[in-house]
Design a protein around this motif. Structure first.
Motif, PDB file in Angstrom:
ATOM      1  N   ALA A   8     -12.210 -36.677  31.092  1.00 21.69           N
ATOM      2  CA  ALA A   8     -13.222 -36.000  31.688  1.00 21.69           C
ATOM      3  C   ALA A   8     -12.897 -36.039  32.882  1.00 21.69           C
ATOM      4  O   ALA A   8     -13.138 -35.079  33.609  1.00 21.69           O
ATOM      5  CB  ALA A   8     -14.556 -36.485  31.045  1.00 21.69           C
ATOM      6  N   ALA A   9     -12.889 -37.376  33.480  1.00 20.32           N
ATOM      7  CA  ALA A   9     -12.626 -37.572  34.850  1.00 20.32           C
ATOM      8  C   ALA A   9     -11.250 -36.541  35.565  1.00 20.32           C
ATOM      9  O   ALA A   9     -11.375 -35.994  36.424  1.00 20.32           O
ATOM     10  CB  ALA A   9     -12.187 -39.098  35.289  1.00 20.32           C
ATOM     11  N   ASN A  57     -15.106 -25.616  21.191  1.00 21.34           N
ATOM     12  CA  ASN A  57     -14.705 -24.445  22.054  1.00 21.34           C
ATOM     13  C   ASN A  57     -15.582 -24.467  23.298  1.00 21.34           C
ATOM     14  O   ASN A  57     -15.538 -23.317  24.200  1.00 21.34           O
ATOM     15  CB  ASN A  57     -14.357 -23.352  21.441  1.00 21.34           C
ATOM     16  CG  ASN A  57     -12.844 -23.458  20.725  1.00 21.34           C
ATOM     17  OD1 ASN A  57     -11.997 -24.185  21.155  1.00 21.34           O
ATOM     18  ND2 ASN A  57     -12.847 -23.197  19.374  1.00 21.34           N
ATOM     19  N   LEU A  58     -16.748 -25.158  23.479  1.00 18.28           N
ATOM     20  CA  LEU A  58     -17.656 -24.980  24.500  1.00 18.28           C
ATOM     21  C   LEU A  58     -17.004 -25.074  25.742  1.00 18.28           C
ATOM     22  O   LEU A  58     -16.254 -26.505  26.048  1.00 18.28           O
ATOM     23  CB  LEU A  58     -18.684 -26.000  24.275  1.00 18.28           C
ATOM     24  CG  LEU A  58     -19.765 -25.954  25.423  1.00 18.28           C
ATOM     25  CD1 LEU A  58     -20.631 -24.752  25.230  1.00 18.28           C
ATOM     26  CD2 LEU A  58     -20.832 -27.183  25.060  1.00 18.28           C
ATOM     27  N   ALA A  59     -17.061 -24.252  26.629  1.00 20.83           N
ATOM     28  CA  ALA A  59     -16.434 -24.344  28.220  1.00 20.83           C
ATOM     29  C   ALA A  59     -17.684 -25.249  28.782  1.00 20.83           C
ATOM     30  O   ALA A  59     -18.650 -24.887  28.789  1.00 20.83           O
ATOM     31  CB  ALA A  59     -16.098 -22.962  28.648  1.00 20.83           C
ATOM     32  N   GLY A  66     -16.116 -27.521  40.088  1.00 17.41           N
ATOM     33  CA  GLY A  66     -16.377 -26.060  39.705  1.00 17.41           C
ATOM     34  C   GLY A  66     -15.441 -25.640  38.759  1.00 17.41           C
ATOM     35  O   GLY A  66     -15.223 -24.487  38.023  1.00 17.41           O
ATOM     36  N   ASN A  67     -14.324 -26.448  38.141  1.00 18.03           N
ATOM     37  CA  ASN A  67     -13.596 -26.243  37.241  1.00 18.03           C
ATOM     38  C   ASN A  67     -13.981 -26.385  35.948  1.00 18.03           C
ATOM     39  O   ASN A  67     -14.993 -26.720  35.636  1.00 18.03           O
ATOM     40  CB  ASN A  67     -12.190 -27.117  37.122  1.00 18.03           C
ATOM     41  CG  ASN A  67     -11.271 -27.184  38.520  1.00 18.03           C
ATOM     42  OD1 ASN A  67     -11.256 -26.240  39.197  1.00 18.03           O
ATOM     43  ND2 ASN A  67     -10.699 -28.293  38.941  1.00 18.03           N
ATOM     44  N   LYS A  68     -13.410 -25.766  34.837  1.00 19.60           N
ATOM     45  CA  LYS A  68     -13.960 -25.586  33.408  1.00 19.60           C
ATOM     46  C   LYS A  68     -12.798 -26.105  32.612  1.00 19.60           C
ATOM     47  O   LYS A  68     -11.878 -25.953  32.790  1.00 19.60           O
ATOM     48  CB  LYS A  68     -14.303 -23.937  32.796  1.00 19.60           C
ATOM     49  CG  LYS A  68     -15.248 -23.492  33.678  1.00 19.60           C
ATOM     50  CD  LYS A  68     -15.779 -22.181  33.206  1.00 19.60           C
ATOM     51  CE  LYS A  68     -16.777 -21.562  33.934  1.00 19.60           C
ATOM     52  NZ  LYS A  68     -17.028 -20.232  33.637  1.00 19.60           N
ATOM     53  N   ALA A  69     -13.276 -26.814  31.520  1.00 30.02           N
ATOM     54  CA  ALA A  69     -12.547 -27.477  30.399  1.00 30.02           C
ATOM     55  C   ALA A  69     -13.457 -27.027  29.084  1.00 30.02           C
ATOM     56  O   ALA A  69     -14.602 -27.165  29.140  1.00 30.02           O
ATOM     57  CB  ALA A  69     -12.174 -28.933  30.700  1.00 30.02           C
ATOM     58  N   LEU A  70     -12.537 -27.119  27.946  1.00 29.00           N
ATOM     59  CA  LEU A  70     -13.078 -26.994  26.759  1.00 29.00           C
ATOM     60  C   LEU A  70     -13.458 -28.460  26.464  1.00 29.00           C
ATOM     61  O   LEU A  70     -13.035 -29.495  26.659  1.00 29.00           O
ATOM     62  CB  LEU A  70     -12.289 -26.551  25.910  1.00 29.00           C
ATOM     63  CG  LEU A  70     -11.832 -24.984  25.996  1.00 29.00           C
ATOM     64  CD1 LEU A  70     -10.859 -24.534  24.854  1.00 29.00           C
ATOM     65  CD2 LEU A  70     -13.066 -24.110  25.982  1.00 29.00           C
ATOM     66  N   LEU A  71     -14.474 -28.776  25.509  1.00 28.74           N
ATOM     67  CA  LEU A  71     -15.056 -29.780  24.970  1.00 28.74           C
ATOM     68  C   LEU A  71     -13.971 -30.470  24.305  1.00 28.74           C
ATOM     69  O   LEU A  71     -13.679 -31.822  24.682  1.00 28.74           O
ATOM     70  CB  LEU A  71     -16.249 -29.713  24.128  1.00 28.74           C
ATOM     71  CG  LEU A  71     -16.776 -30.929  23.568  1.00 28.74           C
ATOM     72  CD1 LEU A  71     -17.359 -32.061  24.828  1.00 28.74           C
ATOM     73  CD2 LEU A  71     -18.122 -30.807  22.574  1.00 28.74           C
ATOM     74  N   LYS A  72     -13.424 -29.885  23.484  1.00 25.34           N
ATOM     75  CA  LYS A  72     -12.170 -30.412  22.709  1.00 25.34           C
ATOM     76  C   LYS A  72     -11.073 -31.307  23.703  1.00 25.34           C
ATOM     77  O   LYS A  72     -10.291 -31.992  23.103  1.00 25.34           O
ATOM     78  CB  LYS A  72     -11.445 -29.543  21.775  1.00 25.34           C
ATOM     79  CG  LYS A  72     -10.632 -28.375  22.261  1.00 25.34           C
ATOM     80  CD  LYS A  72     -10.256 -27.484  21.108  1.00 25.34           C
ATOM     81  CE  LYS A  72      -9.891 -26.039  22.036  1.00 25.34           C
ATOM     82  NZ  LYS A  72      -9.354 -25.159  20.563  1.00 25.34           N
TER      83      LYS A  72
END
Length: 75
Positions: A8-9, A57-59, A66-72
């Motif tokens: 996550a970090a 697949n939740l962004a 401000g970056n996005k990543a999928l939960l997975k």
């Protein structure tokens, strides 16, 4: 679902970012109130998550970068 705090970090996501966005996605959140004719109606933001794949697949958006990543990618 277990969150890997290191992953996550690396994505710029704090655990608080993930927790808040998961709560909104799963439980919804009152965004505003519509007042009409003496009545009040909550305007609730909800997601269309129906299964584990949708959840994975939740962004998630970092409040820091401000970056996005999928939960997975972080679980």
């Amino acid at each position: 679902m277990k969150i890997d705090s290191d992953l996550a970090a690396n994505q710029g996501l704090s655990l608080l970012d993930i927790q808040k966005q998961l709560n909104i996605a799963l439980k919804g959140s009152t965004a505003s109130v519509l007042r009409r004719g003496g009545s009040e109606f909550d305007i609730v933001i909800k997601s269309d998550i129906h299964d584990k794949e949708d959840l994975e697949n939740l962004a998630l958006k970092s409040s820091i970068t401000g970056n996005k990543a999928l939960l997975k990618q972080v679980a």
